[in-house]
Design an enzyme around this catalytic site. Structure first.
Site, PDB file in Angstrom:
ATOM      1  N   HIS A  63       0.926  -1.149   0.037  1.00 53.49           N
ATOM      2  CA  HIS A  63      -0.016   0.024   0.136  1.00 53.49           C
ATOM      3  C   HIS A  63       1.070   1.392   0.049  1.00 53.49           C
ATOM      4  O   HIS A  63       2.109   1.258  -0.361  1.00 53.49           O
ATOM      5  CB  HIS A  63      -1.108  -0.130   1.279  1.00 53.49           C
ATOM      6  CG  HIS A  63      -1.684  -1.392   1.136  1.00 53.49           C
ATOM      7  ND1 HIS A  63      -2.801  -1.712   0.357  1.00 53.49           N
ATOM      8  CD2 HIS A  63      -1.539  -2.345   2.022  1.00 53.49           C
ATOM      9  CE1 HIS A  63      -3.040  -2.945   0.557  1.00 53.49           C
ATOM     10  NE2 HIS A  63      -2.383  -3.297   1.710  1.00 53.49           N
ATOM     11  N   GLU A  78      -2.561   0.593   7.732  1.00 52.57           N
ATOM     12  CA  GLU A  78      -1.572  -0.808   7.286  1.00 52.57           C
ATOM     13  C   GLU A  78      -0.350  -0.271   6.578  1.00 52.57           C
ATOM     14  O   GLU A  78       0.867  -0.710   6.650  1.00 52.57           O
ATOM     15  CB  GLU A  78      -2.445  -1.878   6.792  1.00 52.57           C
ATOM     16  CG  GLU A  78      -1.460  -3.017   5.793  1.00 52.57           C
ATOM     17  CD  GLU A  78      -2.268  -3.930   4.793  1.00 52.57           C
ATOM     18  OE1 GLU A  78      -1.469  -4.871   4.747  1.00 52.57           O
ATOM     19  OE2 GLU A  78      -3.238  -3.520   4.585  1.00 52.57           O
ATOM     20  N   HIS A 131       2.858  -7.258   4.301  1.00 53.78           N
ATOM     21  CA  HIS A 131       1.341  -6.734   4.573  1.00 53.78           C
ATOM     22  C   HIS A 131       1.210  -7.077   6.101  1.00 53.78           C
ATOM     23  O   HIS A 131       1.571  -7.978   6.725  1.00 53.78           O
ATOM     24  CB  HIS A 131       0.404  -7.486   3.682  1.00 53.78           C
ATOM     25  CG  HIS A 131       0.868  -6.959   2.255  1.00 53.78           C
ATOM     26  ND1 HIS A 131       0.038  -5.952   1.585  1.00 53.78           N
ATOM     27  CD2 HIS A 131       1.524  -7.031   1.135  1.00 53.78           C
ATOM     28  CE1 HIS A 131       0.041  -5.701   0.296  1.00 53.78           C
ATOM     29  NE2 HIS A 131       1.482  -6.536   0.261  1.00 53.78           N
ATOM     30  N   GLU A 194       2.072 -11.758   5.483  1.00 54.74           N
ATOM     31  CA  GLU A 194       0.985 -11.304   6.159  1.00 54.74           C
ATOM     32  C   GLU A 194       1.267 -11.450   7.584  1.00 54.74           C
ATOM     33  O   GLU A 194       1.322 -12.422   8.081  1.00 54.74           O
ATOM     34  CB  GLU A 194      -0.505 -11.876   5.932  1.00 54.74           C
ATOM     35  CG  GLU A 194      -0.731 -11.611   4.578  1.00 54.74           C
ATOM     36  CD  GLU A 194      -1.624 -10.197   4.271  1.00 54.74           C
ATOM     37  OE1 GLU A 194      -1.576  -9.581   5.232  1.00 54.74           O
ATOM     38  OE2 GLU A 194      -2.217 -10.041   3.388  1.00 54.74           O
TER      39      GLU A 194
END
Length: 229
Positions: A63, A78, A131, A194
């Site tokens: 992101h 995030e 992430h 993640e």
């Protein structure tokens, strides 16, 4: 007779002094060689302790910019935590001798195609996308490592194994196949991590702490060493 004895005594003293001087010089030379040898050995060890020397790693903080990613219950974006984590991982990888390239090192918007293009242009040995996950309810937690290409599964497993050698007190959600653009469309070895659920209040708080960041970056760097060394 007295004169001869005196001369003899002087000669003996001279021999003793010469022998002592020779011994002192010899010992001094030996000590110098040991010191030089120690210095050279230390220099050699420094080179040996760079297992990622010659390797290029691309780190991809997920992101950024207009794309904030998921948002935690306490308002954590995030995009901010992925960048913080990537910067810490970069530091640990550089300490291992790697050349590290970031797809972004600030709060900027980067397209998915641009991210994968960095791996290609830099001829990366490995691409790691970072992430933090999210779910509709706050009770879900844990870490997952994703790969797309079968040949990248082993890399994913080695990095994931190192994550859970740390005392992270979280759920092991395993190594899985993931159909994500940055690993699917990547010409280079690529994995996506993640590293916790930002929707879980406990994990949202912890992921921003120095202790967690140190643990996670150390684990990822160790996993990269195991994968590429």
């Amino acid at each position: 007779m007295k004169t001869t004895t005196k001369h003899l005594a002087i000669a003996i003293v001279g021999v003793i002094l010469s022998a002592s001087l020779f011994q002192f010089q010899t010992e001094g030379a030996t000590k110098a060689k040991v010191s030089a040898g120690g210095s050279n050995t230390a220099k050699s060890c420094t080179n040996v302790n760079l297992p990622l020397k010659g390797k290029t790693i691309v780190l991809d903080p997920g992101h950024g910019g207009k794309d904030v990613g998921s948002t935690g219950g306490n308002g954590t974006y995030e995009k901010d935590v992925t960048l913080l984590t990537a910067l810490n991982v970069r530091q640990k990888l550089v300490q291992q001798g790697a050349t590290v390239v970031m797809t972004r090192d600030a709060d900027t918007t980067i397209s998915l195609n641009e991210r994968t293009a960095v791996a290609q242009s830099e001829n990366a040995d490995l691409f790691i996308s970072i992430h933090f996950d999210a779910f509709q309810t706050s009770d879900v937690y844990g870490m997952t490592t994703f790969y797309y290409k079968p040949q990248d599964q082993m890399i994913a497993e080695k990095i994931h194994d190192q994550l859970f050698k740390q005392d992270l007190n979280t759920k092991d959600r395993g190594v899985r196949f993931g159909d994500y653009h940055v690993i699917r469309e990547n010409a280079k070895p690529a994995v996506l991590l993640e590293l916790g659920y930002i929707s879980n209040k406990k994990e949202e708080t912890r992921m921003q702490t120095e202790s967690f960041q140190n643990q996670i970056s150390t684990a990822i760097a160790s996993g990269v060493v195991n994968s590429l060394h």
